[in-house]
Design an enzyme around this catalytic site. Structure first.
Site, PDB file in Angstrom:
ATOM      1  N   HIS A  61       0.832  -1.211   0.000  1.00 12.58           N
ATOM      2  CA  HIS A  61       0.000   0.000   0.000  1.00 12.58           C
ATOM      3  C   HIS A  61       0.863   1.257   0.000  1.00 12.58           C
ATOM      4  O   HIS A  61       1.301   1.712   1.051  1.00 12.58           O
ATOM      5  CB  HIS A  61      -0.905  -0.020   1.237  1.00 12.58           C
ATOM      6  CG  HIS A  61      -1.966   1.042   1.237  1.00 12.58           C
ATOM      7  ND1 HIS A  61      -3.188   0.852   1.840  1.00 12.58           N
ATOM      8  CD2 HIS A  61      -1.998   2.299   0.730  1.00 12.58           C
ATOM      9  CE1 HIS A  61      -3.920   1.946   1.697  1.00 12.58           C
ATOM     10  NE2 HIS A  61      -3.210   2.849   1.038  1.00 12.58           N
ATOM     11  N   ASN A  95      -4.903   6.126  -7.149  1.00 12.57           N
ATOM     12  CA  ASN A  95      -5.416   7.504  -7.133  1.00 12.57           C
ATOM     13  C   ASN A  95      -4.420   8.515  -7.701  1.00 12.57           C
ATOM     14  O   ASN A  95      -3.993   9.448  -7.039  1.00 12.57           O
ATOM     15  CB  ASN A  95      -5.869   7.917  -5.726  1.00 12.57           C
ATOM     16  CG  ASN A  95      -4.765   7.805  -4.687  1.00 12.57           C
ATOM     17  OD1 ASN A  95      -3.780   7.113  -4.893  1.00 12.57           O
ATOM     18  ND2 ASN A  95      -4.919   8.507  -3.589  1.00 12.57           N
ATOM     19  N   ASP A 153      -8.670   3.137  -3.171  1.00 14.00           N
ATOM     20  CA  ASP A 153      -8.079   3.738  -1.971  1.00 14.00           C
ATOM     21  C   ASP A 153      -7.959   5.253  -2.043  1.00 14.00           C
ATOM     22  O   ASP A 153      -7.662   5.825  -3.092  1.00 14.00           O
ATOM     23  CB  ASP A 153      -6.705   3.150  -1.665  1.00 14.00           C
ATOM     24  CG  ASP A 153      -6.180   3.711  -0.357  1.00 14.00           C
ATOM     25  OD1 ASP A 153      -6.838   3.478   0.667  1.00 14.00           O
ATOM     26  OD2 ASP A 153      -5.160   4.408  -0.360  1.00 14.00           O
ATOM     27  N   HIS A 180     -10.684   0.912   1.317  1.00 19.00           N
ATOM     28  CA  HIS A 180     -10.407   1.990   2.278  1.00 19.00           C
ATOM     29  C   HIS A 180     -11.748   2.197   2.990  1.00 19.00           C
ATOM     30  O   HIS A 180     -12.656   2.802   2.434  1.00 19.00           O
ATOM     31  CB  HIS A 180      -9.950   3.217   1.475  1.00 19.00           C
ATOM     32  CG  HIS A 180      -9.992   4.524   2.197  1.00 19.00           C
ATOM     33  ND1 HIS A 180      -8.885   5.319   2.341  1.00 19.00           N
ATOM     34  CD2 HIS A 180     -11.005   5.207   2.789  1.00 19.00           C
ATOM     35  CE1 HIS A 180      -9.204   6.426   2.998  1.00 19.00           C
ATOM     36  NE2 HIS A 180     -10.485   6.381   3.273  1.00 19.00           N
ATOM     37  N   HIS A 233      -5.295  -0.375   5.837  1.00 19.49           N
ATOM     38  CA  HIS A 233      -5.000   0.421   7.047  1.00 19.49           C
ATOM     39  C   HIS A 233      -6.060   0.330   8.150  1.00 19.49           C
ATOM     40  O   HIS A 233      -6.691   1.319   8.513  1.00 19.49           O
ATOM     41  CB  HIS A 233      -4.729   1.886   6.675  1.00 19.49           C
ATOM     42  CG  HIS A 233      -5.640   2.500   5.651  1.00 19.49           C
ATOM     43  ND1 HIS A 233      -7.014   2.475   5.743  1.00 19.49           N
ATOM     44  CD2 HIS A 233      -5.359   3.169   4.511  1.00 19.49           C
ATOM     45  CE1 HIS A 233      -7.529   3.096   4.706  1.00 19.49           C
ATOM     46  NE2 HIS A 233      -6.549   3.525   3.937  1.00 19.49           N
ATOM     47  N   ASP A 306       1.094   2.788   3.611  1.00 20.86           N
ATOM     48  CA  ASP A 306       0.225   3.887   3.141  1.00 20.86           C
ATOM     49  C   ASP A 306       1.061   5.155   2.915  1.00 20.86           C
ATOM     50  O   ASP A 306       0.606   6.272   3.164  1.00 20.86           O
ATOM     51  CB  ASP A 306      -0.917   4.146   4.133  1.00 20.86           C
ATOM     52  CG  ASP A 306      -2.019   5.027   3.524  1.00 20.86           C
ATOM     53  OD1 ASP A 306      -1.971   5.272   2.299  1.00 20.86           O
ATOM     54  OD2 ASP A 306      -2.902   5.472   4.273  1.00 20.86           O
ATOM     55  N   HIS A 310       3.090  14.345   0.290  1.00 22.49           N
ATOM     56  CA  HIS A 310       2.475  15.630  -0.076  1.00 22.49           C
ATOM     57  C   HIS A 310       3.560  16.684   0.030  1.00 22.49           C
ATOM     58  O   HIS A 310       4.288  16.708   1.026  1.00 22.49           O
ATOM     59  CB  HIS A 310       1.331  15.990   0.873  1.00 22.49           C
ATOM     60  CG  HIS A 310       0.136  15.109   0.754  1.00 22.49           C
ATOM     61  ND1 HIS A 310      -0.714  15.161  -0.333  1.00 22.49           N
ATOM     62  CD2 HIS A 310      -0.349  14.140   1.566  1.00 22.49           C
ATOM     63  CE1 HIS A 310      -1.680  14.264  -0.168  1.00 22.49           C
ATOM     64  NE2 HIS A 310      -1.483  13.618   0.970  1.00 22.49           N
ATOM     65  N   GLY A 325      -2.447  12.264   5.095  1.00 23.08           N
ATOM     66  CA  GLY A 325      -1.421  11.301   4.697  1.00 23.08           C
ATOM     67  C   GLY A 325      -0.012  11.715   5.050  1.00 23.08           C
ATOM     68  O   GLY A 325       0.309  12.905   5.114  1.00 23.08           O
TER      69      GLY A 325
HETATM   70 ZN   LIG Z   1      -6.711   4.737   2.304  1.00 23.64          ZN
END
Ligand SMILES: [Zn+2]
Length: 427
Positions: A61, A95, A153, A180, A233, A306, A310, A325
């Site tokens: 992930h 994504n 996700d 998710h 997660h 995960d 950013h 995140g």
């Molecule tokens: Zn997620």
């Protein structure tokens, strides 16, 4: 013919039950043998004395942000961060922009990874077109192009009927469905875990039940469809209990936990610091204990980071405005050792299992073991080396980690992909 000999390490391969001081012989990218006193005159030798030698770690992930958000991360930089974290295989979530909802995007990622990534990249395709939750994506053709699982996700699949259809499709293509789990009506507007701490800080809460109701729904749908279903997660105590119940009923249900959900609680966060803002949010100590116990009992099968880069410009905004995140690849092993092994919750061998053969089995990929003939992917790590994480030295393009400056005992030493050392600790 390139030969690599990893000498005198404690070789732990949970898939075969091997746990002894041994050598690992890799030739032409494949494991040739594991045993004592192996020798090959022309081999490159790596001395692993005092270290653990494990199958290459798999992170099922991650977010690599390419295509579309290359200012935050690229396949190349994400793969470098992965290697520095001890991972030899990573699975990027869909994504991106465009979303990986078609064989064109899946192929683009695989081709880009082939040219620029120093670790293996196994893409995860979207469940719905554009991850909009309205129409199923091209699941079969993404499978043919190389996608190993499906997930929207970042977003949940809110429509239960669509989720049921997705599970039926995924089952026919032999893929797991990863969700998710977040009921968007229950979590709407929330920035952190709902509880006494969110009230104290005056922030809107994301209740544990927003995760729980969707895990419950999905387990019921997994039973109806017979699909392999995986909770991404996992973070709440009721969700862990429900996955344990599903396993008791022998349903094909699995789950993963992130290192930060093992390490931090809502009261442990620095208030209004966006490096503590993620989904699911950092939960209560009661939930964190349940997640740790879930790893111990087997309700939780894998550790996945995960990893969600950013750039500073996005994370520097007011808490309510900044995205969810944090980075995860380079601190995953250090945190897991600290909160699971040094705390005497699980053995090193169990930890290796969580990072290797378990995610490999969930995804159905031929990795995660050192049996002869397997891919020569190896993670060499220390369980006692003292080190401090400096996020400014991260291989990631982003810097959003709450663990900057954290001290660790044990971490990756060398990462080997197909018999080639792609990252090694500098001394
Ligand atoms: Zn997620």
């Amino acid at each position: 013919m390139a030969t690599l000999l990893i000498k005198n390490g404690r070789v732990i391969d949970p898939a075969s039950g091997h746990d002894a001081i041994s050598d690992v012989w890799i030739e032409d990218g494949l494991v040739k043998g594991v045993g004592p006193n192996l020798s090959s005159p022309s081999a490159q030798v790596f001395d692993a004395t005092g270290l653990v030698v494990a199958p290459g770690f798999i992170d099922m992930h991650v977010h690599l942000r390419e295509p579309g958000f290359e200012h935050a991360e690229t396949i190349e930089t994400g793969a470098r961060a992965a290697a520095a974290g001890g991972f030899t295989s990573i699975c990027p979530m869909p994504n991106t922009a465009p979303v990986n909802d078609s064989p064109t995007v899946t192929t683009y990622i695989i081709e880009k990874a082939r040219r620029h990534a120093i670790v293996n990249v196994f893409p995860i395709g979207a469940i719905t077109k554009g991850s909009q939750g309205e129409e199923l994506a091209a699941i079969g053709s993404m499978r043919q192009a190389g996608a190993v699982a499906i997930s929207d996700d970042g977003r949940p699949v809110m429509n239960a009927r669509l989720m049921r259809r997705a599970m039926e499709f995924a089952r026919s293509f032999g893929m797991p469905v990863i969700n998710h789990c977040e009921d968007l009506h229950l979590s709407a507007g929330g920035d952190m875990h709902e509880g006494a701490e969110s009230v104290r800080l005056g922030l809107r809460g994301i209740p544990g039940c927003s995760e729980d109701v969707m895990v419950a729904r999905d387990i019921l749908l997994a039973e109806v469809t017979g699909a392999r279903y995986h909770v991404a997660h996992i973070s709440s105590r009721h969700s862990v209990a429900m996955v344990a119940f599903a396993k008791l009923k022998q349903l094909p249900v699995t789950s993963e936990a992130t290192p930060h959900h093992l390490a931090l609680t809502d009261t442990g966060m620095i208030p209004y610091d966006s490096n503590y803002k993620m989904k699911p949010p950092l939960r209560s100590s009661c939930d964190v204990n349940a997640v740790v116990e879930g790893v111990v009992s087997g309700a939780i099968d894998a550790i996945a980071t995960d990893h969600a880069p950013h750039p500073g410009s996005e994370k520097m905004q007011e808490f309510e405005k900044c995205p969810f995140g944090i980075l995860g690849l380079e601190t995953a092993l250090g945190l897991s050792l600290e909160h699971l092994v040094h705390s005497r919750k699980i053995t090193v061998a169990r930890l290796v299992e969580l990072f290797t053969i378990n995610p490999a089995r969930i995804l159905g990929i031929s990795r995660g073991t050192l049996t002869p003939g397997a891919h020569g992917d190896v993670t060499v790590f220390s369980t006692d080396r003292q080190w401090t994480y400096d996020v400014n030295k991260s291989f990631s393009k982003s810097r959003n980690s709450p663990f900057d400056g954290a001290a660790f005992r044990g971490g990756p030493v060398a990462t080997i992909v197909s018999g080639k050392i792609v990252w090694q600790l500098e001394d």
